[in-house]
Design an enzyme around this catalytic site. Structure first.
Site, PDB file in Angstrom:
ATOM      1  N   ASP A   8      70.108  59.068 -52.361  1.00 45.52           N
ATOM      2  CA  ASP A   8      70.704  58.341 -53.875  1.00 45.52           C
ATOM      3  C   ASP A   8      71.867  58.852 -54.616  1.00 45.52           C
ATOM      4  OD1 ASP A   8      68.288  56.881 -52.986  1.00 45.52           O
ATOM      5  OD2 ASP A   8      67.259  57.818 -54.538  1.00 45.52           O
TER       6      ASP A   8
ATOM      7  N   GLU B  47      69.310  48.075 -53.984  1.00 43.20           N
ATOM      8  CA  GLU B  47      67.815  47.654 -53.988  1.00 43.20           C
ATOM      9  C   GLU B  47      67.169  47.572 -55.329  1.00 43.20           C
ATOM     10  OE1 GLU B  47      65.296  50.875 -52.078  1.00 43.20           O
ATOM     11  OE2 GLU B  47      65.940  52.444 -53.384  1.00 43.20           O
TER      12      GLU B  47
ATOM     13  N   GLN C  16      68.934  54.304 -43.257  1.00 44.18           N
ATOM     14  CA  GLN C  16      70.008  55.027 -44.238  1.00 44.18           C
ATOM     15  C   GLN C  16      69.485  56.535 -44.282  1.00 44.18           C
ATOM     16  OE1 GLN C  16      70.957  52.380 -47.770  1.00 44.18           O
ATOM     17  NE2 GLN C  16      69.209  51.713 -46.585  1.00 44.18           N
ATOM     18  N   ARG C  17      68.237  56.942 -44.000  1.00 41.99           N
ATOM     19  CA  ARG C  17      67.559  58.015 -44.245  1.00 41.99           C
ATOM     20  C   ARG C  17      67.662  58.948 -42.974  1.00 41.99           C
ATOM     21  NH1 ARG C  17      63.192  57.601 -48.286  1.00 41.99           N
ATOM     22  NH2 ARG C  17      61.863  58.615 -46.763  1.00 41.99           N
TER      23      ARG C  17
ATOM     24  N   ARG D 232      72.124  34.852 -45.097  1.00 48.03           N
ATOM     25  CA  ARG D 232      71.316  35.429 -44.160  1.00 48.03           C
ATOM     26  C   ARG D 232      71.260  36.855 -44.970  1.00 48.03           C
ATOM     27  NH1 ARG D 232      70.597  31.426 -42.353  1.00 48.03           N
ATOM     28  NH2 ARG D 232      70.413  31.055 -40.155  1.00 48.03           N
TER      29      ARG D 232
ATOM     30  N   HIS E 283      65.132  52.267 -44.166  1.00 49.68           N
ATOM     31  CA  HIS E 283      64.929  53.731 -43.777  1.00 49.68           C
ATOM     32  C   HIS E 283      66.029  54.086 -42.722  1.00 49.68           C
ATOM     33  CE1 HIS E 283      61.615  53.238 -46.269  1.00 49.68           C
ATOM     34  NE2 HIS E 283      61.597  54.354 -46.433  1.00 49.68           N
TER      35      HIS E 283
ATOM     36  N   GLY F 246      61.028  62.507 -50.057  1.00 44.25           N
ATOM     37  CA  GLY F 246      61.655  61.706 -48.690  1.00 44.25           C
ATOM     38  C   GLY F 246      62.503  62.465 -48.041  1.00 44.25           C
TER      39      GLY F 246
ATOM     40  N   GLY G 136      61.784  65.031 -58.291  1.00 42.41           N
ATOM     41  CA  GLY G 136      60.355  65.124 -58.090  1.00 42.41           C
ATOM     42  C   GLY G 136      60.037  66.704 -57.905  1.00 42.41           C
TER      43      GLY G 136
HETATM   44  O1  F6P Z   1      65.130  58.512 -52.841  1.00 43.42           O
HETATM   45  C1  F6P Z   1      65.270  58.128 -51.741  1.00 43.42           C
HETATM   46  C2  F6P Z   1      64.622  56.800 -51.446  1.00 43.42           C
HETATM   47  O2  F6P Z   1      65.211  56.463 -50.037  1.00 43.42           O
HETATM   48  C3  F6P Z   1      65.299  55.532 -52.272  1.00 43.42           C
HETATM   49  O3  F6P Z   1      66.359  55.197 -51.880  1.00 43.42           O
HETATM   50  C4  F6P Z   1      64.024  54.564 -51.838  1.00 43.42           C
HETATM   51  O4  F6P Z   1      63.902  53.454 -53.033  1.00 43.42           O
HETATM   52  C5  F6P Z   1      62.981  55.605 -51.687  1.00 43.42           C
HETATM   53  O5  F6P Z   1      63.308  56.746 -51.427  1.00 43.42           O
HETATM   54  C6  F6P Z   1      61.935  54.834 -50.480  1.00 43.42           C
HETATM   55  O6  F6P Z   1      60.688  55.784 -50.747  1.00 43.42           O
HETATM   56  P1  F6P Z   1      59.739  55.649 -49.251  1.00 43.42           P
HETATM   57  O7  F6P Z   1      60.330  56.343 -47.954  1.00 43.42           O
HETATM   58  O8  F6P Z   1      58.691  56.398 -50.026  1.00 43.42           O
HETATM   59  O9  F6P Z   1      59.663  54.237 -48.991  1.00 43.42           O
END
Ligand code: F6P
Length: 363
Positions: free
Chosen positions: A142, A237, A289-290, A281, A287, A11, A119
């Site tokens: 994470d 999550e 967060q990414r 609610r 995503h 990711g 990974g």
């Molecule tokens: O490992 C990073 C992460 O964003 C996790 O927090 C989340 O569970 C997972 O990847 C989501 O993965 P994908 O982008 O494949 O949905």
């Protein structure tokens, strides 16, 4: 000229481009190294024709402020478990590591810097054991790698989650609601814990501390009875109720057989069933967060990791992962680094401090 291949796998996370820039800028100070990037992890190298790009100082100028990765990334096509369609149409997974190492050598690569999570680092170690000089750079929002104090991207994810949390507090207060905000983190509660402390949550639920519904109901009712007519909950999550299980859907073929997500809706229903009458609610940050530009802290970690990784290449110290430990940038063998997961310690200082701030974990 010696040739270095750089890849970003798994990711994405804020800071990947800053690592790439750090590697390229440090390499440019040497006269005998050429840096190449492989598109979408090592897939760009494995495919025919290859998808590779030569990286120089011009290509990487200013990219440290950009989110994502200029090389693209994927969590498909793991060379350790490569899906191959058989003549009868079935799919069998095969180990393509020896083939990959031969291919790297036949394309003239002298070293690889592999940027990725656990990974990707398992792939780094496998390539190293198969004879390829490899350096690993850890990434994940994470923060679940035990060898490093922080992975870059984590603090940016916490900042994004905190900004959203702050917004949810004012709307919760105005409507006297229970707001549940779900954050990422896979099986570790780091993002949730940091966000709960920085945002000032009433309740924080993490995988390391399975929650008891009765404790949550009492806490919510107490707060309403005291006249504080709203509650803000942060839930990771991967969190789950005592004697229960995670909320997930089936994932893709490969390491992560389940895809976490949606636990805020599970909790919402559990609270309603347990008699919470206030409006509830749910918000899944997902995503967001990414994405986006890395905050300064992550830019620094990522940039230093990039320079350090290139320096390990120059020193010929392969099979190592760059890390940040006790405020120092150093390295450890990749093998050691990938063997232990970094969970939140339920007895640790941070959880204790959170309890000291009145945050309930539901235990
Ligand atoms: O490992 C990073 C992460 O964003 C996790 O927090 C989340 O569970 C997972 O990847 C989501 O993965 P994908 O982008 O494949 O949905």
């Amino acid at each position: 000229m010696k040739k270095l291949l750089v890849a970003t796998g798994g990711g994405d996370c804020p800071g990947l481009n800053a690592v790439i820039r750090g590697i390229v800028k440090r390499a440019a100070q040497e006269k005998d190294w050429e840096v190449w990037g492989s598109f979408e992890a090592l897939n760009g190298l494995m495919e025919e024709p290859t998808r590779l790009i030569k990286l120089d100082e011009k290509t990487v100028a200013g990219i440290h402020v950009q989110g994502g990765t200029i090389l693209g990334t994927t969590n498909k096509g793991n060379p350790m478990n490569f899906p191959e369609v058989q003549s009868d149409g079935t799919v069998k997974t095969v180990n393509r590591i020896p083939w990959l190492v031969d291919r790297l050598k036949s394309k003239g690569f002298d070293a690889v810097i592999n940027i990725g999570g656990d990974g990707s680092q398992a792939i780094s170690q496998a390539m190293f054991e198969a004879g390829m000089p490899v350096i690993g750079v850890p990434k994940t929002i994470d923060n679940d790698l035990s060898s490093t104090d922080f992975t870059f991207g984590f603090q940016t994810a916490v900042q994004t989650a905190t900004d959203s949390f702050d917004r949810l507090v004012t709307t919760a207060a105005s409507h006297h609601r229970v707001m549940i905000m779900e954050v990422m983190g896979r099986n570790a509660g780091w993002i949730a814990l940091y966000t709960a402390i920085s945002g000032g949550a009433e309740i924080c639920l993490i995988p390391e501390i399975p929650y008891d519904l009765n404790v949550l109901v009492d806490r919510i009712k107490k707060r309403y009875n005291e006249g504080r007519g709203f509650v803000n909950i942060v839930i990771a999550e991967g969190a789950f109720v005592k004697e229960g299980t995670v909320t997930a859907t089936k994932g893709e073929l490969g390491r992560h057989a389940v895809r976490l997500g949606g636990v805020c809706f599970t909790l919402s229903q559990q609270l309603k069933d347990a008699g919470i009458e206030a409006d509830i609610r749910e918000t899944v940050l997902g995503h967001t967060q990414r994405g986006g530009t890395p905050i300064a802290f992550d830019r620094v970690i990522a940039s230093v990791f990039g320079v350090k990784a290139m320096e390990l290449v120059l020193e010929g110290r392969f099979g190592r992962l760059v890390i940040l430990k006790n405020n120092d940038y150093t390295s450890v063998p990749i093998k050691e680094a990938i063997s232990a997961y970094n969970f939140v310690d339920p007895q640790g200082t941070l959880v204790k401090a959170a309890r000291g701030l009145g945050i309930t974990f539901g235990d």
